[in-house]
Scaffold this motif. Structure first.
Motif, PDB file in Angstrom:
ATOM      1  N   GLY B  44      44.897  43.956  51.748  1.00  0.00           N
ATOM      2  CA  GLY B  44      45.869  43.201  50.963  1.00  0.00           C
ATOM      3  C   GLY B  44      47.001  42.628  51.796  1.00  0.00           C
ATOM      4  O   GLY B  44      47.680  41.698  51.364  1.00  0.00           O
ATOM      5  N   ALA B  45      47.199  43.176  52.991  1.00  0.00           N
ATOM      6  CA  ALA B  45      48.252  42.654  53.866  1.00  0.00           C
ATOM      7  C   ALA B  45      47.774  41.391  54.573  1.00  0.00           C
ATOM      8  O   ALA B  45      46.578  41.195  54.775  1.00  0.00           O
ATOM      9  CB  ALA B  45      48.657  43.702  54.897  1.00  0.00           C
ATOM     10  N   VAL B  46      48.709  40.526  54.920  1.00  0.00           N
ATOM     11  CA  VAL B  46      48.384  39.254  55.582  1.00  0.00           C
ATOM     12  C   VAL B  46      49.194  39.117  56.869  1.00  0.00           C
ATOM     13  O   VAL B  46      50.399  39.342  56.877  1.00  0.00           O
ATOM     14  CB  VAL B  46      48.672  38.052  54.654  1.00  0.00           C
ATOM     15  N   GLY B  72      44.109  40.554  56.148  1.00  0.00           N
ATOM     16  CA  GLY B  72      43.641  39.183  56.276  1.00  0.00           C
ATOM     17  C   GLY B  72      44.526  38.427  57.253  1.00  0.00           C
ATOM     18  O   GLY B  72      45.683  38.788  57.457  1.00  0.00           O
ATOM     19  N   VAL B  73      43.968  37.351  57.817  1.00  0.00           N
ATOM     20  CA  VAL B  73      44.684  36.597  58.845  1.00  0.00           C
ATOM     21  C   VAL B  73      44.653  35.113  58.524  1.00  0.00           C
ATOM     22  O   VAL B  73      43.590  34.567  58.218  1.00  0.00           O
ATOM     23  CB  VAL B  73      44.046  36.821  60.234  1.00  0.00           C
ATOM     24  N   CYS B 101      53.489  36.139  54.491  1.00  0.00           N
ATOM     25  CA  CYS B 101      52.780  37.202  55.216  1.00  0.00           C
ATOM     26  C   CYS B 101      53.618  38.462  55.377  1.00  0.00           C
ATOM     27  O   CYS B 101      54.779  38.508  54.990  1.00  0.00           O
ATOM     28  CB  CYS B 101      52.369  36.665  56.582  1.00  0.00           C
ATOM     29  N   ASP B 102      53.005  39.487  55.998  1.00  0.00           N
ATOM     30  CA  ASP B 102      53.682  40.764  56.234  1.00  0.00           C
ATOM     31  C   ASP B 102      53.959  41.019  57.705  1.00  0.00           C
ATOM     32  O   ASP B 102      54.662  41.977  58.056  1.00  0.00           O
ATOM     33  CB  ASP B 102      52.815  41.904  55.684  1.00  0.00           C
TER      34      ASP B 102
END
Lengths: 348, 348, 348
Positions: B44-46, B72-73, B101-102
């Motif tokens: 879930g993090a980007v 994800g990237v 994003c994170d």
């Protein structure tokens, strides 16, 4: 033969048994390719997508297929990778990237590059096209599409009449197809090309040595007659820039020609892209609403076939069926506006 | 010190305790990096991967590491990002992307850019290389590789003899390494370079102020003798285009030189890429089957170390061990054909 | 109206009811956008991100939004896609890519391209900007940002005074905004522009036909007075390269101007990027610490709004609330250093 851990550099790797195992797996994966089911069988795996030469079509198809299996993709294309590798050997690039991922898909303008790349790593390398050489995943998707076209009516490819049309000398796609289609039995293969652009002799000999009948023609009007399959490729006019073209525009495969000479149940394929501009000697877009035109069913076949190949190479093929679950999002019954006439005949 | 939420702009951020905590976490994550285990801790993090300057190697390694953690990237590189940012301040670009994003990994040709970028956001920014400045994730992976090389035989880096070879004046990699390696104790650091390309004085002074012995040499034949570690970098011939080169080709580190002067259990490292062309003054490819050559073990260390860094910065380090599960896909025992002689000695 | 399966090509598609349903869903998804919650509702789905024209901002925002929903993204940009499509019709490209994915986001420099693209596929196509045409996801995020700005104090947009400032003739963003904002009631819309750069007449007429009051001004000093919302856009000096500029630098919206003429509780928006260089006739960066500056809250709104749109188009909107779970990683309370003064007033 198991494909687990293998480099996939050439279509010569496959025999008919292996092809049919891949078709079966690709059939199982077709609902995933169409957004009807989900698998996460490769969750956590990473594919490196290295396109030293641009190829949106092959690249996007391979990346989507790997993501549909649950994996992640890291990509580099063209100018970027070429410029920074200055002075570095392909062997080093290969071994370095292999430490990042579980599978490499690469395209390179030089024929030898993919072999150098594969020799330097134990991580499976998939050839996404190497110059004038091979393009094995395209050959596999063509065969899977062919298989689907002919088995939907309960028959097989064996014994069929196949017309290959266009520039048969320069196309790596049609060369790979010759190697694979001749694994079937008792075909009549009609090579329809202007004389200077004919199929290489060694491929004609291969077909004959496998027991097939080969015919040659330089006139589509004659060569396409009675064919079960017409596999068209583009005639590149620019190859004859300074000389008179050695052929008329008879090589434009359009509605008029197809209506005159093709069977009612013929299948018309093309590796795409096709030149859709007026006057091109290519497969014409006026055939788009003709159900015989199989080119989009053909390109669609790339996703399930590449999923089948990737899961086989990564050794998870047997676990695929139990990994499937329904997808919850919207997906149209037919991907394109002209799909229906064909798909109404088969389960999707 | 906790790394949670920190920008990682310089290797000065780390002390020995922090390094060793990262090594421990990177050890835990090594099976994930090698495709043996899966974690979805960052599902879930980007991550936004912003490479204002091309760098396939660092970019792909960071992206693969983040995806191996489950995230994800989204990526942008070079020409694209530079052209459309016309007139926009780096601060605006930073704050805008931070809303997507994170975590941000960025590379920029100008040294100050990463600092401007970090000042404009509370989202952690990881410096992926800022011009002639720093490259802290490369320094961390070098240290982790060093740590693994020396601890595999049950000893530590303390007290070792280390030869740094090549262009020690211009390489940001070897400068960052100096800052980190001197956190260890009682080293002998031999700087082996042509006189005009010697290690900057302030880094020599740093090493001495931390209690290490520093030696200088302009002859690899002498400088490499008895070294536990040889850290080679490329001599860029083109810097001396119009003048006679101030050194012979003695700076080519090849099989012949290594056989003559290096210890049996020496470790040979290099940040890569290396110039593999004939005549280059660089680490030669004829050493590829010499188990002392650690360059691929070194680059492989980038994935687990970057995973360790990202999970620390995002505050999930403690939860990593319980998040691991086995991977089901095929992965060769050894990533490259020359890996075995080393890895047979340690658990993988 | 349901958005399921719809192409999103124009902001004309939305009425006020649909807007408000999207706002509600975007509110639910805001914690996901901010890294506080996770959903995997689109796990297994694939988005194709086709940017025939570079647009890092829109592209990264759409990609991050799709990944936050659990989906995967395959991307192609600019030069690559344009060069290889030589001779291929947009219809073919569209239908081919549709076989790879469940949703297409595309930007193209030609206005008609997105319509040709959409006509050739049943897979939903989202217009990410088509030349001088539309940019509906930008219009939606602007409206969502506006909605949030005004409802945070318990009121709505109805009855407000809105100043649109800058080059109102050429900006597709401000044109789309006119179409959507006029779905509300009883607005006073002040168009503040140099005479040659005024709002097109048909949009003024649209506003009046919907019952709003329209005022014109060529002086920000007057036009911004008492406005609840100031929506600024850049004046492109280069349009007047060879002629005297038809306006003074009064169109620079900076701290001095805002202090003199704007309400204490005004909201200042801008689609970004803004030209932050000295002397630009744009929104100035010296307003960054003024809580009235809403530009970063505005861009942040793009992620939840695009998530809301994608999940609506893919038919999973109703399932979103039950799909949420907490995120475990670190995320700062405020994304940027200047966020706090606003966000302290509302739940995040």
């Amino acid at each position: 033969m198991s494909l687990t851990g293998k480099h996939i550099l050439s279509s010569d790797l496959f025999d008919r048994g292996e092809l049919e195992r891949l078709f079966e797996l690709a059939d199982v994966l077709t609902p995933v390719a169409r957004g009807r089911q989900v698998t996460r069988i490769l969750e956590g795996a990473v594919m490196a997508s290295l396109f030293f030469e641009a190829s949106t079509r092959t690249r996007l198809s391979c990346e989507a297929a790997f993501m549909r299996l649950g994996g992640g993709v890291t990509t580099t294309t063209g100018a970027e990778i070429m410029s920074i590798a200055k002075g570095e050997s392909l062997a080093d690039t290969s071994r370095v990237v292999s430490g990042y991922c579980d599978l490499i898909v690469m395209r390179h303008p030089e024929e030898a590059a993919v072999h150098e790349f594969a020799a330097a790593t134990n991580i499976p390398v998939i050839n996404g096209g190497n110059g004038a050489g091979e393009h094995p995943t395209q050959a596999l998707l063509d065969m899977f599409a062919l298989h689907r076209e002919f088995t939907r009516t309960g028959v097989t490819l064996d014994g069929r009449r196949i017309a290959l049309v266009g520039d048969l000398r320069h196309g790596r796609t049609v060369h790979s197809l010759m190697r694979l289609v001749t694994l079937y039995e008792d075909l009549t293969i009609v090579c329809v090309a202007p004389e200077p652009l004919g199929m290489p002799v060694h491929l004609l000999e291969l077909a004959e040595s496998r027991g097939h009948t080969v015919e040659l023609s330089d006139q589509p009007e004659i060569g396409l007659k009675d064919a079960d399959l017409v596999y068209a490729t583009r005639l590149q006019t620019e190859r004859f820039a300074d000389r008179p073209m050695p052929y008329s525009d008879a090589f434009r495969i359009d509605k008029a020609l197809v209506s005159r000479v093709c069977r009612e149940d013929a299948v018309i394929m093309h590796p795409l892209p096709r030149d859709g501009r007026p006057g091109s000697n290519d497969l014409a877009t006026d055939l788009n609403d003709d159900p015989r035109l199989a080119v989009f069913r053909q390109t669609d076949a790339g996703i399930p076939m590449r999923m089948a190949l990737f899961s086989s190479v990564l050794g998870v093929a047997d676990a695929v069926p139990d990994s499937l679950r329904p997808a919850a999002w919207y997906r149209p019954d037919y991907t394109g506006p002209h799909d229906a006439p064909f798909y109404k005949n088969i389960a999707t």
